[in-house]
Scaffold this motif. Structure first.
Motif, short mmCIF file in Angstrom:
data_model
loop_
_atom_site.label_atom_id
_atom_site.label_comp_id
_atom_site.label_asym_id
_atom_site.label_seq_id
_atom_site.Cartn_x
_atom_site.Cartn_y
_atom_site.Cartn_z
N SER A 1 0.83 -1.20 0.00
CA SER A 1 0.00 0.00 0.00
C SER A 1 0.86 1.24 0.00
O SER A 1 2.01 1.23 0.43
N GLY A 2 0.30 2.32 -0.50
CA GLY A 2 0.95 3.62 -0.39
C GLY A 2 2.04 3.89 -1.39
O GLY A 2 2.75 4.87 -1.27
N GLY A 3 2.23 3.06 -2.38
CA GLY A 3 3.30 3.32 -3.33
C GLY A 3 2.90 2.87 -4.71
O GLY A 3 2.26 1.84 -4.88
N GLU A 4 3.33 3.63 -5.73
CA GLU A 4 3.04 3.26 -7.10
C GLU A 4 4.11 2.35 -7.67
O GLU A 4 3.96 1.79 -8.75
N ARG A 5 5.22 2.22 -6.94
CA ARG A 5 6.29 1.35 -7.42
C ARG A 5 5.87 -0.11 -7.30
O ARG A 5 5.22 -0.52 -6.36
N ALA A 6 6.27 -0.90 -8.26
CA ALA A 6 5.91 -2.31 -8.25
C ALA A 6 6.64 -3.04 -7.13
O ALA A 6 7.69 -2.62 -6.68
N VAL A 7 6.06 -4.16 -6.73
CA VAL A 7 6.64 -4.90 -5.62
C VAL A 7 8.04 -5.37 -5.93
O VAL A 7 8.94 -5.32 -5.08
N TYR A 8 8.29 -5.83 -7.15
CA TYR A 8 9.62 -6.34 -7.47
C TYR A 8 10.65 -5.22 -7.48
O TYR A 8 11.77 -5.39 -6.99
N GLY A 9 10.27 -4.09 -8.03
CA GLY A 9 11.18 -2.96 -8.03
C GLY A 9 11.48 -2.47 -6.61
O GLY A 9 12.62 -2.13 -6.29
N ARG A 10 10.45 -2.48 -5.76
CA ARG A 10 10.64 -2.04 -4.38
C ARG A 10 11.55 -3.01 -3.63
O ARG A 10 12.41 -2.59 -2.84
N LEU A 11 11.38 -4.29 -3.88
CA LEU A 11 12.23 -5.27 -3.23
C LEU A 11 13.68 -5.15 -3.68
O LEU A 11 14.61 -5.38 -2.90
N ARG A 12 13.88 -4.79 -4.93
CA ARG A 12 15.24 -4.58 -5.41
C ARG A 12 15.91 -3.42 -4.68
O ARG A 12 17.12 -3.43 -4.45
N GLU A 13 15.12 -2.46 -4.32
CA GLU A 13 15.68 -1.33 -3.58
C GLU A 13 15.97 -1.70 -2.13
O GLU A 13 16.94 -1.21 -1.54
N MET A 14 15.15 -2.56 -1.54
CA MET A 14 15.27 -2.85 -0.12
C MET A 14 16.26 -3.97 0.19
O MET A 14 16.82 -4.02 1.28
N ARG A 15 16.49 -4.87 -0.74
CA ARG A 15 17.29 -6.06 -0.44
C ARG A 15 18.75 -5.70 -0.17
O ARG A 15 19.22 -4.62 -0.49
N TYR A 16 19.46 -6.66 0.42
CA TYR A 16 20.89 -6.48 0.63
C TYR A 16 21.59 -6.42 -0.72
O TYR A 16 21.21 -7.10 -1.66
N LYS A 17 22.62 -5.63 -0.78
CA LYS A 17 23.32 -5.46 -2.05
C LYS A 17 24.52 -6.42 -2.17
O LYS A 17 25.11 -6.52 -3.23
N GLU A 18 24.88 -7.09 -1.10
CA GLU A 18 25.98 -8.03 -1.12
C GLU A 18 25.52 -9.36 -0.53
O GLU A 18 24.66 -9.39 0.34
N ASP A 19 26.11 -10.44 -1.01
CA ASP A 19 25.80 -11.76 -0.47
C ASP A 19 26.67 -12.06 0.73
O ASP A 19 27.87 -11.78 0.73
N PHE A 20 26.09 -12.65 1.75
CA PHE A 20 26.85 -13.06 2.93
C PHE A 20 26.00 -14.04 3.74
O PHE A 20 24.80 -14.18 3.52
N LEU A 21 26.66 -14.73 4.65
CA LEU A 21 25.97 -15.66 5.53
C LEU A 21 25.74 -15.01 6.88
O LEU A 21 26.51 -14.15 7.30
N TYR A 22 24.70 -15.44 7.57
CA TYR A 22 24.45 -14.90 8.90
C TYR A 22 23.89 -16.01 9.78
O TYR A 22 23.34 -17.01 9.29
N SER A 23 24.02 -15.83 11.07
CA SER A 23 23.47 -16.77 12.04
C SER A 23 22.09 -16.30 12.48
O SER A 23 21.84 -15.10 12.62
N TYR A 24 21.19 -17.26 12.73
CA TYR A 24 19.85 -16.90 13.17
C TYR A 24 19.90 -16.12 14.48
O TYR A 24 19.05 -15.25 14.73
N ASP A 25 20.89 -16.38 15.31
CA ASP A 25 21.01 -15.67 16.59
C ASP A 25 21.25 -14.17 16.40
O ASP A 25 21.06 -13.39 17.33
N GLU A 26 21.67 -13.79 15.20
CA GLU A 26 21.94 -12.38 14.91
C GLU A 26 20.87 -11.77 14.01
O GLU A 26 21.12 -10.79 13.31
N ILE A 27 19.67 -12.35 14.05
CA ILE A 27 18.62 -11.89 13.15
C ILE A 27 18.24 -10.44 13.41
O ILE A 27 17.87 -9.71 12.48
N ASP A 28 18.35 -9.98 14.68
CA ASP A 28 18.03 -8.58 14.96
C ASP A 28 19.00 -7.65 14.24
O ASP A 28 18.63 -6.59 13.73
#
Length: 528
Positions: free
Chosen positions: A420-447
């Protein structure tokens, strides 16, 4: 108990219907009751079954199914289940299947020589309702496949064919063919046939045992013997016998929540959460996701049951359903790779080795957002062979071609009302929000992952809400106080959310706050 009460009322209504409208009136009433049951009260059960298969309209798919005993019944069952995608249509087809079950049972009762007087004249009609009631109850187990009632209907329909009154070569020919088509439920046909020709021919049942043993020895040595004798496709979990529990209220409430998440019915989730709760991480994940989509997470999170540190997203658990709400959370946050991994693990956890239309579609979407078009095309090509995912797959194929050929951001202009609230498509918005680099993380550090996601894109208010909420769930008071200013600066709130105010009072008064939702949560966690 509720189900049994429903059954008793159902029987009373049916008795009156028989007396007033006759056999066809009874059948119509069966169909109406079944339609209303699945469409009005249990549409989420239909959605649950549909999302764990992907019926393909290809000859290879048909041949693959009928290459195993009971494969034809399994193919017919999947054919019907694919229509569950449209709830009213799926409920209608399922109701018709129950009507056919009742009618073929009634057909077998045509010989009424044993009815001596009018006081027993309703016995055939009442007996015809028994298979309906039994199958209705058995389908309360979510792992019972539709191939079971389909096989029962086919076995009864075969028994309706009038053969000679004594055993003949036709009986011996029918048995192996019927076993291969519908599986071990053909035992039902054998029993009825023995009754038809007399108990002195009971030895004929041994022919079926011999057929099954020969099939096992020659064609199915890789399968356990008891599975070929009890069915390869009647139950979703291999090597496990059903534990009939009927329509378990808590289990079906969780299925309903997942159904509402899938259809983005956030208001209904919040409403149901206030009326009934199931104390599991799955329930907390669904409710918190709904609150976040309504921007109510900061205000009302601790008004509802929180399972602990896994209340926002669960760690990877390889089973059929646990990770679905977490995958939906990751998708909406912009953690696209995690969403893809969770969906892939869920699909691979389908124990009868079937594909999932829902999972396949989301995996393809994740690949599209990441620009992995070649691998996305493999998923899209699969979905193009289905019925209800085909139009979406064709749209995605055109979009990929447009971006690939013209190097234009077609995904930026693809309309989608999911956000809601945006004219940008969901895929385009996700491209803006996602991490720009690949890496691994532990679930304990999810915050920390939520916080990093927000710092990469400060318009991602959901990530901010989840970042602060996860610290509260973990009891990280110092971190919560340190980053609380982000909520005031970037959260878009006119005033400090009530949930954050409550948490701050608990911190300042060391938990001695009467009636505090957050204080109650902390106390419960400390008592574990």
């Amino acid at each position: 108990m509720v189900f049994f009460s429903l059954i008793s009322n159902f029987a009373a209504i049916m008795t009156k219907a028989i007396a007033r409208y006759g056999q066809w009136g009874l059948s119509v009433l069966v169909g109406i009751v079944m339609f209303l049951f699945w469409y009005v009260w249990y549409p989420h059960a239909l959605s649950y079954q549909e999302q764990y298969q992907l019926f393909l309209w290809t000859g290879d798919y048909f041949l693959e199914k009928i290459s195993l005993p009971g494969g034809f019944a399994d193919w017919v069952g999947e054919f019907i289940v694919q229509f569950y995608y449209v709830e009213w249509l799926g409920a209608l087809l399922l109701a018709l299947l129950f009507v056919v079950l009742q009618r073929v049972t009634l057909k077998l009762m045509d010989n009424r020589k044993w009815i001596m007087d009018n006081s027993m004249s309703l016995i055939p009609e009442m007996i015809s309702l028994l298979p309906v009631a039994v199958m209705w109850w058995l389908m309360g187990d979510i792992n019972v496949m539709l191939s079971l009632p389909v096989a029962v209907v086919l076995a009864l329909a075969l028994a309706c064919i009038r053969l000679r009154k004594s055993l003949s070569w036709l009986d011996f020919l029918i048995l192996p063919v019927a076993y291969w088509m519908i599986g071990p439920v053909v035992w039902l046909y054998v029993i009825i046939r023995v009754i038809q020709i007399g108990w002195k021919h009971l030895w004929s049942a041994g022919w079926l045992v011999a057929v099954q043993l020969m099939v096992y020895a020659w064609l199915l040595p890789q399968w356990p013997l008891h599975q070929t004798m009890t069915g390869l496709s009647y139950y979703r979990i291999p090597l496990q016998y059903p534990q009939w529990s009927g329509y378990d209220k808590d289990m079906y409430e969780l299925i309903r929540l997942d159904y509402l998440v899938r259809n983005e019915r956030w208001d209904e989730i919040v409403k149901r959460a206030g009326e009934y709760q199931v104390k599991t991480p799955f329930w907390s994940n669904c409710v918190n996701l709904a609150l976040s989509q309504k921007r109510l997470l900061a205000d009302r999170m601790f008004d509802f049951y929180q399972s602990g540190e896994d209340a926002l997203v669960m760690p990877r658990t390889r089973d059929l359903t646990s990770m679905l709400p977490s995958a939906e959370v990751f998708w909406r946050l912009g953690m696209v790779n995690s969403a893809q991994r969770y969906m892939f693990d869920t699909q691979e956890s389908i124990l009868n080795a079937k594909k999932s239309g829902r999972c396949t579609k989301r995996i393809a979407e994740c690949m599209i957002v990441n620009g992995q078009y070649l691998t996305a095309r493999k998923q899209i090509d699969l979905l193009k062979k289905s019925l209800f995912y085909r139009s979406w797959a064709e749209e995605m194929e055109k979009m990929i071609e447009a971006e690939t050929e013209a190097k234009a951001e077609a995904v930026q202009t693809t309309p989608n009302p999911s956000y809601s609230g945006g004219e940008r498509a969901v895929y385009g918005r996700l491209r803006e929000m996602r991490y720009k680099e690949d890496f691994l993380y532990s679930y304990d550090e999810i915050d920390k992952m939520f916080g990093l996601l927000f710092m990469n894109n400060q318009d991602n208010k959901m990530a901010l809400d989840y970042f602060l909420a996860q610290m509260l769930l973990k009891g990280n008071m110092q971190g919560f106080q340190q980053y609380l200013g982000l909520a005031q600066q970037y959260g878009g709130y006119r005033q400090m959310p009530l949930g954050y105010q409550d948490a701050m009072r608990c911190i300042q008064l060391q938990g001695n706050v009467q009636g505090s939702p957050y204080a109650n949560y902390v106390k419960r966690m400390m008592e574990r």
